[in-house]
Every structure is written in C-alpha cells, then in structure tokens.
Design a protein around this motif. Structure first.
Motif, PDB file in Angstrom:
ATOM      1  N   ARG A   5       0.840  -1.207   0.000  1.00 43.47           N
ATOM      2  CA  ARG A   5       0.000   0.000   0.000  1.00 43.47           C
ATOM      3  C   ARG A   5       0.869   1.248   0.000  1.00 43.47           C
ATOM      4  O   ARG A   5       1.981   1.242   0.513  1.00 43.47           O
ATOM      5  CB  ARG A   5      -0.921   0.006   1.214  1.00 43.47           C
ATOM      6  CG  ARG A   5      -1.955  -1.102   1.153  1.00 43.47           C
ATOM      7  CD  ARG A   5      -2.974  -0.995   2.270  1.00 43.47           C
ATOM      8  NE  ARG A   5      -4.018  -1.981   2.088  1.00 43.47           N
ATOM      9  CZ  ARG A   5      -5.117  -1.792   1.354  1.00 43.47           C
ATOM     10  NH1 ARG A   5      -5.319  -0.637   0.757  1.00 43.47           N
ATOM     11  NH2 ARG A   5      -6.013  -2.749   1.229  1.00 43.47           N
ATOM     12  N   ARG A   6       0.328   2.310  -0.564  1.00 42.38           N
ATOM     13  CA  ARG A   6       1.005   3.606  -0.552  1.00 42.38           C
ATOM     14  C   ARG A   6       0.966   4.138   0.872  1.00 42.38           C
ATOM     15  O   ARG A   6      -0.070   4.065   1.539  1.00 42.38           O
ATOM     16  CB  ARG A   6       0.306   4.550  -1.536  1.00 42.38           C
ATOM     17  CG  ARG A   6       1.134   5.702  -1.951  1.00 42.38           C
ATOM     18  CD  ARG A   6       0.632   6.422  -3.176  1.00 42.38           C
ATOM     19  NE  ARG A   6      -0.813   6.555  -3.220  1.00 42.38           N
ATOM     20  CZ  ARG A   6      -1.503   6.666  -4.336  1.00 42.38           C
ATOM     21  NH1 ARG A   6      -0.892   6.654  -5.497  1.00 42.38           N
ATOM     22  NH2 ARG A   6      -2.808   6.790  -4.318  1.00 42.38           N
ATOM     23  N   LEU A  13      -1.489  -0.811  -3.988  1.00 42.72           N
ATOM     24  CA  LEU A  13      -0.685  -0.712  -5.206  1.00 42.72           C
ATOM     25  C   LEU A  13      -0.521  -2.055  -5.888  1.00 42.72           C
ATOM     26  O   LEU A  13      -0.330  -2.124  -7.093  1.00 42.72           O
ATOM     27  CB  LEU A  13       0.699  -0.157  -4.877  1.00 42.72           C
ATOM     28  CG  LEU A  13       0.746   1.204  -4.218  1.00 42.72           C
ATOM     29  CD1 LEU A  13       2.175   1.563  -3.833  1.00 42.72           C
ATOM     30  CD2 LEU A  13       0.154   2.259  -5.126  1.00 42.72           C
ATOM     31  N   THR A  27       0.072  -6.903  -9.833  1.00 39.86           N
ATOM     32  CA  THR A  27      -0.865  -5.783  -9.811  1.00 39.86           C
ATOM     33  C   THR A  27      -1.935  -6.035  -8.756  1.00 39.86           C
ATOM     34  O   THR A  27      -1.965  -7.098  -8.134  1.00 39.86           O
ATOM     35  CB  THR A  27      -1.588  -5.628 -11.166  1.00 39.86           C
ATOM     36  OG1 THR A  27      -2.400  -6.784 -11.378  1.00 39.86           O
ATOM     37  CG2 THR A  27      -0.623  -5.414 -12.316  1.00 39.86           C
ATOM     38  N   HIS A  47       5.694  -0.505  -6.349  1.00 40.35           N
ATOM     39  CA  HIS A  47       5.561   0.943  -6.125  1.00 40.35           C
ATOM     40  C   HIS A  47       5.744   1.720  -7.423  1.00 40.35           C
ATOM     41  O   HIS A  47       5.052   2.708  -7.662  1.00 40.35           O
ATOM     42  CB  HIS A  47       6.578   1.429  -5.085  1.00 40.35           C
ATOM     43  CG  HIS A  47       6.045   1.397  -3.696  1.00 40.35           C
ATOM     44  ND1 HIS A  47       5.349   2.434  -3.138  1.00 40.35           N
ATOM     45  CD2 HIS A  47       6.081   0.419  -2.761  1.00 40.35           C
ATOM     46  CE1 HIS A  47       4.990   2.116  -1.909  1.00 40.35           C
ATOM     47  NE2 HIS A  47       5.416   0.884  -1.656  1.00 40.35           N
ATOM     48  N   GLY A  50       2.889  -0.544 -10.317  1.00 39.37           N
ATOM     49  CA  GLY A  50       1.628  -1.199  -9.974  1.00 39.37           C
ATOM     50  C   GLY A  50       0.391  -0.449 -10.440  1.00 39.37           C
ATOM     51  O   GLY A  50      -0.485  -1.013 -11.078  1.00 39.37           O
ATOM     52  N   LEU A  51       0.310   0.833 -10.144  1.00 41.13           N
ATOM     53  CA  LEU A  51      -0.853   1.623 -10.568  1.00 41.13           C
ATOM     54  C   LEU A  51      -0.684   2.179 -11.978  1.00 41.13           C
ATOM     55  O   LEU A  51      -1.648   2.276 -12.734  1.00 41.13           O
ATOM     56  CB  LEU A  51      -1.116   2.763  -9.588  1.00 41.13           C
ATOM     57  CG  LEU A  51      -1.613   2.357  -8.209  1.00 41.13           C
ATOM     58  CD1 LEU A  51      -1.890   3.595  -7.353  1.00 41.13           C
ATOM     59  CD2 LEU A  51      -2.838   1.480  -8.282  1.00 41.13           C
TER      60      LEU A  51
END
Length: 108
Positions: A5-6, A13, A27, A47, A50-51
C-alpha cells in the motif's frame, strides 16, 4: 501474499507473492509485473509500476481474438474493462473479467 500500500493514503498498489526463494510483484488483480526477484526489488517494482500499468491500454481475448480495452476498475477478484476496439462485435459499455491472467489479458 503480501499487500503493498502507498504510505500517504493507504491505496493498494499491488501484491508480493513468495515463489521459489524470491518474490513475484503483482498488480492489484494479481497480474505479474515481471519475474520473481528479491523482496526489496519486487517491492520497488510494485511501487513504480503497480498503478501506472492500470492506466495503459490492455487487450483481452474473446473467441480467439484479441481486443483493445481500457481498465475501468480493478480489484483482487476481477477487472472491469471498456472495449476500445472498433472490431469488437458487441455493443457493450463494459465487461467484467474474473481473475484475468496473461493467457487472456495483457498490456498492449
């Protein structure tokens, strides 16, 4: 699997999956972001891309044909896409693909 996660807002992410002494970056819907590698390198890959990868054009396979599409929504269980290919024979706004993998779904 380990969620990534961010830090600033907690946005998911992607994931890291342990495989044969390494970690596979994935992903948010479990699509591989590359080959297994060290945990640190896999974490950085999630990071980094992923997005970003979700914003690209993709292709889905239907009846032996690949069609361009855009991802509308994605989660661990499914991906909702909008066909973006004039050749696609069905007049639909969106399709739901359950757990798509490289054999049926790929970045363009």
């Amino acid at each position: 699997m380990r969620e990534i996660r961010r830090e600033d807002d907690g946005a998911l992410l992607g994931f890291l999956r342990p495989v044969d002494g390494g970690w596979e970056p994935l992903t948010v819907f479990g699509y591989p972001l590359g080959e297994p590698r060290s945990e640190e390198d896999a974490f950085e890959e999630v990071h980094r891309s992923g997005l970003e990868l979700l914003m690209r054009r993709w292709e889905f396979l239907e009846d032996g044909e690949w069609y361009r599409c855009e991802i509308l929504e994605a989660n661990a269980e499914e991906v909702r896409v909008r066909p973006a290919d004039y050749r696609y024979p069905h007049n639909v706004y969106a399709l739901t693909l359950e757990r798509p993998g490289p054999a049926t779904f790929r970045p363009e």
